[in-house]
Design a protein around this motif. Structure first.
Motif, PDB file in Angstrom:
ATOM      1  N   ILE A   1      48.551  12.848 -56.606  1.00  0.00           N
ATOM      2  CA  ILE A   1      49.679  11.993 -56.262  1.00  0.00           C
ATOM      3  C   ILE A   1      50.806  12.246 -57.257  1.00  0.00           C
ATOM      4  O   ILE A   1      50.596  12.124 -58.474  1.00  0.00           O
ATOM      5  N   ASP A   2      51.970  12.580 -56.751  1.00  0.00           N
ATOM      6  CA  ASP A   2      53.120  12.854 -57.619  1.00  0.00           C
ATOM      7  C   ASP A   2      54.339  12.093 -57.106  1.00  0.00           C
ATOM      8  O   ASP A   2      54.741  12.241 -55.942  1.00  0.00           O
ATOM      9  N   ASP A   3      54.915  11.269 -57.966  1.00  0.00           N
ATOM     10  CA  ASP A   3      56.182  10.577 -57.700  1.00  0.00           C
ATOM     11  C   ASP A   3      56.158   9.844 -56.361  1.00  0.00           C
ATOM     12  O   ASP A   3      57.025  10.035 -55.503  1.00  0.00           O
ATOM     13  N   LEU A   4      55.136   8.972 -56.180  1.00  0.00           N
ATOM     14  CA  LEU A   4      54.999   8.211 -54.941  1.00  0.00           C
ATOM     15  C   LEU A   4      55.640   6.834 -55.118  1.00  0.00           C
ATOM     16  O   LEU A   4      55.386   6.146 -56.111  1.00  0.00           O
ATOM     17  N   SER A   5      56.469   6.452 -54.150  1.00  0.00           N
ATOM     18  CA  SER A   5      57.098   5.132 -54.169  1.00  0.00           C
ATOM     19  C   SER A   5      56.945   4.490 -52.796  1.00  0.00           C
ATOM     20  O   SER A   5      57.124   5.156 -51.765  1.00  0.00           O
ATOM     21  N   LEU A   6      56.602   3.220 -52.764  1.00  0.00           N
ATOM     22  CA  LEU A   6      56.544   2.459 -51.514  1.00  0.00           C
ATOM     23  C   LEU A   6      56.574   0.977 -51.855  1.00  0.00           C
ATOM     24  O   LEU A   6      56.253   0.575 -52.972  1.00  0.00           O
ATOM     25  N   VAL A   7      56.970   0.177 -50.870  1.00  0.00           N
ATOM     26  CA  VAL A   7      57.055  -1.275 -51.049  1.00  0.00           C
ATOM     27  C   VAL A   7      56.356  -1.948 -49.872  1.00  0.00           C
ATOM     28  O   VAL A   7      56.614  -1.609 -48.712  1.00  0.00           O
ATOM     29  N   ALA A   8      55.453  -2.888 -50.174  1.00  0.00           N
ATOM     30  CA  ALA A   8      54.797  -3.712 -49.162  1.00  0.00           C
ATOM     31  C   ALA A   8      55.295  -5.137 -49.347  1.00  0.00           C
ATOM     32  O   ALA A   8      54.999  -5.779 -50.355  1.00  0.00           O
ATOM     33  N   ASN A   9      56.051  -5.614 -48.392  1.00  0.00           N
ATOM     34  CA  ASN A   9      56.631  -6.951 -48.493  1.00  0.00           C
ATOM     35  C   ASN A   9      55.640  -8.016 -48.037  1.00  0.00           C
ATOM     36  O   ASN A   9      54.702  -7.723 -47.269  1.00  0.00           O
ATOM     37  N   PRO A  10      55.812  -9.235 -48.485  1.00  0.00           N
ATOM     38  CA  PRO A  10      54.886 -10.316 -48.116  1.00  0.00           C
ATOM     39  C   PRO A  10      54.769 -10.459 -46.601  1.00  0.00           C
ATOM     40  O   PRO A  10      55.761 -10.423 -45.879  1.00  0.00           O
ATOM     41  N   GLY A  11      53.529 -10.565 -46.147  1.00  0.00           N
ATOM     42  CA  GLY A  11      53.263 -10.746 -44.726  1.00  0.00           C
ATOM     43  C   GLY A  11      53.197  -9.458 -43.936  1.00  0.00           C
ATOM     44  O   GLY A  11      52.812  -9.478 -42.762  1.00  0.00           O
ATOM     45  N   GLN A  12      53.578  -8.332 -44.527  1.00  0.00           N
ATOM     46  CA  GLN A  12      53.552  -7.070 -43.814  1.00  0.00           C
ATOM     47  C   GLN A  12      52.139  -6.506 -43.744  1.00  0.00           C
ATOM     48  O   GLN A  12      51.325  -6.727 -44.642  1.00  0.00           O
ATOM     49  N   THR A  13      51.879  -5.747 -42.674  1.00  0.00           N
ATOM     50  CA  THR A  13      50.648  -4.972 -42.559  1.00  0.00           C
ATOM     51  C   THR A  13      51.024  -3.506 -42.686  1.00  0.00           C
ATOM     52  O   THR A  13      51.753  -2.976 -41.829  1.00  0.00           O
ATOM     53  N   ILE A  14      50.561  -2.891 -43.751  1.00  0.00           N
ATOM     54  CA  ILE A  14      50.857  -1.495 -44.030  1.00  0.00           C
ATOM     55  C   ILE A  14      49.620  -0.683 -43.699  1.00  0.00           C
ATOM     56  O   ILE A  14      48.543  -0.914 -44.268  1.00  0.00           O
ATOM     57  N   ALA A  15      49.748   0.237 -42.776  1.00  0.00           N
ATOM     58  CA  ALA A  15      48.634   1.118 -42.436  1.00  0.00           C
ATOM     59  C   ALA A  15      48.812   2.449 -43.150  1.00  0.00           C
ATOM     60  O   ALA A  15      49.927   2.981 -43.217  1.00  0.00           O
ATOM     61  N   ILE A  16      47.730   2.970 -43.679  1.00  0.00           N
ATOM     62  CA  ILE A  16      47.761   4.255 -44.371  1.00  0.00           C
ATOM     63  C   ILE A  16      46.824   5.195 -43.627  1.00  0.00           C
ATOM     64  O   ILE A  16      45.622   4.921 -43.489  1.00  0.00           O
ATOM     65  N   VAL A  17      47.355   6.297 -43.142  1.00  0.00           N
ATOM     66  CA  VAL A  17      46.555   7.262 -42.394  1.00  0.00           C
ATOM     67  C   VAL A  17      46.763   8.636 -42.989  1.00  0.00           C
ATOM     68  O   VAL A  17      47.689   8.874 -43.773  1.00  0.00           O
ATOM     69  N   GLY A  18      45.884   9.533 -42.629  1.00  0.00           N
ATOM     70  CA  GLY A  18      45.975  10.892 -43.127  1.00  0.00           C
ATOM     71  C   GLY A  18      44.612  11.540 -43.130  1.00  0.00           C
ATOM     72  O   GLY A  18      43.587  10.869 -42.962  1.00  0.00           O
ATOM     73  N   PRO A  19      44.573  12.839 -43.327  1.00  0.00           N
ATOM     74  CA  PRO A  19      43.287  13.534 -43.343  1.00  0.00           C
ATOM     75  C   PRO A  19      42.452  13.144 -44.549  1.00  0.00           C
ATOM     76  O   PRO A  19      42.958  12.591 -45.532  1.00  0.00           O
ATOM     77  N   THR A  20      41.159  13.458 -44.480  1.00  0.00           N
ATOM     78  CA  THR A  20      40.267  13.195 -45.605  1.00  0.00           C
ATOM     79  C   THR A  20      40.762  13.941 -46.839  1.00  0.00           C
ATOM     80  O   THR A  20      41.113  15.115 -46.764  1.00  0.00           O
ATOM     81  N   GLY A  21      40.789  13.246 -47.956  1.00  0.00           N
ATOM     82  CA  GLY A  21      41.238  13.873 -49.203  1.00  0.00           C
ATOM     83  C   GLY A  21      42.720  13.751 -49.435  1.00  0.00           C
ATOM     84  O   GLY A  21      43.237  14.317 -50.395  1.00  0.00           O
ATOM     85  N   ALA A  22      43.426  13.016 -48.555  1.00  0.00           N
ATOM     86  CA  ALA A  22      44.876  12.896 -48.711  1.00  0.00           C
ATOM     87  C   ALA A  22      45.258  11.961 -49.850  1.00  0.00           C
ATOM     88  O   ALA A  22      46.390  11.980 -50.316  1.00  0.00           O
ATOM     89  N   GLY A  23      44.339  11.101 -50.291  1.00  0.00           N
ATOM     90  CA  GLY A  23      44.635  10.176 -51.378  1.00  0.00           C
ATOM     91  C   GLY A  23      44.753   8.738 -50.937  1.00  0.00           C
ATOM     92  O   GLY A  23      45.256   7.898 -51.673  1.00  0.00           O
ATOM     93  N   LYS A  24      44.274   8.420 -49.723  1.00  0.00           N
ATOM     94  CA  LYS A  24      44.420   7.054 -49.202  1.00  0.00           C
ATOM     95  C   LYS A  24      43.655   6.051 -50.063  1.00  0.00           C
ATOM     96  O   LYS A  24      44.204   5.046 -50.504  1.00  0.00           O
ATOM     97  N   THR A  25      42.377   6.316 -50.278  1.00  0.00           N
ATOM     98  CA  THR A  25      41.574   5.377 -51.060  1.00  0.00           C
ATOM     99  C   THR A  25      41.961   5.414 -52.533  1.00  0.00           C
ATOM    100  O   THR A  25      41.766   4.431 -53.250  1.00  0.00           O
ATOM    101  N   THR A  26      42.528   6.525 -52.967  1.00  0.00           N
ATOM    102  CA  THR A  26      43.021   6.584 -54.345  1.00  0.00           C
ATOM    103  C   THR A  26      44.079   5.516 -54.578  1.00  0.00           C
ATOM    104  O   THR A  26      44.130   4.895 -55.641  1.00  0.00           O
ATOM    105  N   LEU A  27      44.940   5.291 -53.586  1.00  0.00           N
ATOM    106  CA  LEU A  27      45.934   4.227 -53.716  1.00  0.00           C
ATOM    107  C   LEU A  27      45.265   2.879 -53.958  1.00  0.00           C
ATOM    108  O   LEU A  27      45.721   2.075 -54.768  1.00  0.00           O
ATOM    109  N   VAL A  28      44.174   2.630 -53.234  1.00  0.00           N
ATOM    110  CA  VAL A  28      43.446   1.376 -53.418  1.00  0.00           C
ATOM    111  C   VAL A  28      42.888   1.283 -54.831  1.00  0.00           C
ATOM    112  O   VAL A  28      42.990   0.242 -55.492  1.00  0.00           O
ATOM    113  N   ASN A  29      42.285   2.382 -55.313  1.00  0.00           N
ATOM    114  CA  ASN A  29      41.734   2.377 -56.668  1.00  0.00           C
ATOM    115  C   ASN A  29      42.812   2.094 -57.713  1.00  0.00           C
ATOM    116  O   ASN A  29      42.557   1.441 -58.730  1.00  0.00           O
ATOM    117  N   LEU A  30      44.006   2.607 -57.466  1.00  0.00           N
ATOM    118  CA  LEU A  30      45.108   2.371 -58.412  1.00  0.00           C
ATOM    119  C   LEU A  30      45.596   0.930 -58.330  1.00  0.00           C
ATOM    120  O   LEU A  30      45.924   0.320 -59.361  1.00  0.00           O
TER     121      LEU A  30
END
Length: 660
Positions: free
Chosen positions: A432-461
């Motif tokens: 992950i390099d220079d990633l920026s995103l904002v999740a506002n209150p009440g929003q549902t943010i879906a994260i998709v992508g191939p295996t190994g893209a870093g989706k669960t890494t975001l959760v760990n962070l």
């Protein structure tokens, strides 16, 4: 992990690591280096250092040992005196009253009986008097009393020492448990589960056995050697010097053999941990093994690891087992030498028969503890090898502590922001390099992508299972690194694809989401998440006890229970990681409805491979190689015909074409 977490997620987008009990694949990678040399001296000192809180009791154990050994070693000397009383009385009765010892010896020499004359030189003659049975009886009563009191003090010593040992091992188990809670997630990613369990159970049990069996014997043996040595010198310094030859021989033999067996004991416990890891994995995946017909491979793998453990254990025990026979051989040589020299001294009249008898007993009492010390070498080495493995766990690098002055802010609306975040599991592998995103209150943010893209890494962070390389993550405007981990995780709820339920009732598993939850709150969560719909069909309802694998409920029902647990916690931010991927279509509908209720009025992150489950998300992030390559709604991303469009077609268009 927070109370609402069900299980630590598996990282995506990271380089290959050893995960779970198998460490990198089914029953692969279990071989581990076992020839690492063991720092026996430092590890044994550290193990003894664990006794420091019990030092007053240890001093008491030593004092009790001194008293017990002192009384015991006095016994042979008094028995020798009793023998001398019998011998003196026997010979004295053979000569008439009024004659002196000098006259008797002179008469024997005049008759050419020089040997008899020399023998009587060591006898306390009182001509005309027989055995003094009164003095002999008093002496035997005294000896009996000595042995009774010696045994009592020895029992008391063992009682106190047992408490010392068990409290020491109790503290070690407590320290290991506390250490495990302070270790970062990365440690468990790289350590096979069975290996960790082996250190926590087998190795600590082995330490307990070692301390229990060696401390008392060590103290008693050393004190016995010293006490016996002093009394041997009071009887005959020449015979004492012969006995002393045992000491350097014992030290040389023990050191030589122990040096060769140290590595073998390290190998033994390393292979034990590896075998435990394989067994734990094989039993956990037993159904999978049968499905793919891999019983022979698993059996062969077990046989291989079992053979390695057998060879290591056999070598360790065989080599260290040579010590005791060697000590016995040396002791028998010394015993023969003392018997011969002592007999000559009796014959020459320079030593009494009772003194030789006492000395022969002392020689046994002298060589036996030396042999015991030698035989303890294998047990000590085994225990210290286990202690070293436990100390390695205790010395493992811990997660960074909470920042000084870390706060516990009150729950907010749940605005989560990534600001120029960069992270890599391996410094050499970009993620992950220079990633920026904002999740506002009440929003549902879906994260998709191939295996190994870093989706669960975001959760760990988000959960601070790993620390960022650069950038920052804020929750309601507060940098999460300035918050305590407990405070942060109490505001984040997680539901994972792999459900985790502990052995207990369904009620207890739901209540795990929040300490102190009332019965009404538990029932409200269960009803909102559709647990109430199936729980009444179970024999004991909410009191139904789930076994360790929760095999008495279905996969979908387990997932609903974990969602109810998260619902009860009422987190500000909800994380759903593939929460519906392992359930059937009907149950998936219930799970989605439960998750919809759970997502109401809170920020939600949904990681999904099934794109049909996230069509109504407020924002969809498409990740590839640790970067967000697209973002928008379902309709917008399909219209853009980019990465999301390709993923969508891969799931729906391809099957439709195949059917045609």
């Amino acid at each position: 992990m927070s109370q609402t977490s069900t299980q630590s997620s598996s990282a995506q987008g990271r380089p290959p690591i050893r995960r779970g009990p198998g460490g990198g694949g089914p029953w692969a990678g279990m071989s581990m280096p076992v020839e690492k040399s063991m720092n026996f001296r430092a590890s044994s000192r550290r193990l003894l250092g664990q006794l420091r809180p019990e030092r007053l009791k240890v001093i008491g154990v030593v004092l009790l040992g001194i008293v017990s050994v002192g009384l015991s070693v006095a016994g042979p000397k008094l028995l020798g005196n009793a023998t001398n009383l019998i011998v003196d009385g026997f010979f004295s009765s053979k000569f008439p009253v009024g004659t002196t010892k000098a006259q008797i010896i002179a008469g024997l020499k005049a008759n050419g009986q020089d040997a008899q004359a020399s023998l009587l030189g060591g006898v306390n003659l009182n001509p005309g008097h027989g055995i003094d049975f009164t003095a002999l009886g008093n002496l035997l009563v005294m000896i009996l009393g000595l042995y009774v009191f010696a045994s009592a003090f020895q029992w008391l010593q063992g009682f106190v020492l047992n408490g010392v040992t068990q409290r020491t091992v109790y503290r070690m188990r407590r320290d290991v448990e506390a250490k495990i809670n302070r270790l970062p997630l990365g440690y468990f990613d790289k350590t096979p589960r069975g290996e960790l369990l082996s250190r926590v159970t087998n190795d600590i049990d082995n330490i307990s056995t070692t301390l229990q069996q060696t401390l008392s014997q060590l103290i008693t043996s050393v004190l016995t050697v010293l006490g016996v040595l002093v009394l041997m010198f009071t009887i005959s310094w020449e015979l004492a010097l012969i006995a002393l030859v045992t000491v350097p021989l014992t030290l040389f033999i023990t050191a030589t053999i122990a040096k060769r067996s140290q590595k073998k004991f390290v190998a033994q416990w390393a292979h034990t941990g590896a075998l435990n890891g394989q067994i734990e994995e094989a039993f956990t995946g037993h159904a999978l093994v049968k499905v793919f017909g891999r019983q022979r491979e698993v059996t062969a793998r077990f046989a291989e690891k079992n053979e390695e453990l057998f060879q290591a254990s056999f070598s360790a025990q065989f080599i260290s087992g040579i010590i005791m026979p060697s000590m016995m051989f040396v002791g028998n040589l010394v015993y023969v030498a003392i018997a011969v020299v002592g007999g000559l001294k009796v014959a020459s009249g320079s030593l009494g028969i009772g003194d030789v008898q006492a000395f022969i007993q002392y020689s046994r009492n002298f060589t036996q503890p030396l042999s015991q010390l030698g035989s303890m070498a294998n047990l000590l080495q085994s225990g210290v090898a286990s202690a070293e493995r436990v100390f390695e766990l205790l010395d493992a690098e811990e997660q960074s502590p909470d920042a000084v002055g870390a706060t516990s802010p009150a729950a907010g609306p749940g605005r989560l922001a990534f600001e120029h975040v960069s992270f890599r599991y391996d410094p050499e592998t970009p993620l992950i390099d220079d990633l920026s995103l904002v999740a506002n209150p009440g929003q549902t943010i879906a994260i998709v992508g191939p295996t190994g893209a870093g989706k669960t890494t975001l959760v760990n962070l988000m959960m601070r299972f790993y620390e960022l390389d650069s950038g920052r993550i804020t929750l309601d405007g507060v940098d999460i690194t300035t918050m305590t981990r407990d405070s942060l995780r109490s505001k984040l709820g997680m539901v994972l694809q792999d459900t985790w339920l502990f052995g207990g009732t369904i009620r207890d598993n739901i209540a795990y989401g929040r300490s102190g939850a009332t019965e009404d709150e538990i029932l409200e969560a269960a009803t909102a998440c559709y647990v109430d719909r199936f729980v009444h069909a179970l024999p004991d309802g909410y009191d139904t006890v789930l076994d360790d694998e929760a095999s008495n409920v279905s996969a979908g029902e387990k997932q609903l229970i974990t969602i109810a647990r998260a619902f009860l916690a009422k987190p500000s931010v909800l994380i759903l990681d593939e929460a519906t991927s392992s359930v059937d279509t009907r149950t998936e509908l219930l799970v989605q409805q439960a998750m919809q209720a759970l997502r109401t009025d809170r920020t939600s992150f949904v990681i999904a491979h099934r794109l049909s489950t996230i069509r109504d998300a407020d924002l969809i992030l498409v990740m590839e190689s640790g970067a967000i390559v697209e973002q928008g709604t379902h309709t917008e991303l399909l219209a853009a015909e980019g990465a999301y469009f390709r993923l969508y077609n891969a799931q729906f268009a391809a099957p439709a074409t195949a059917e045609l």
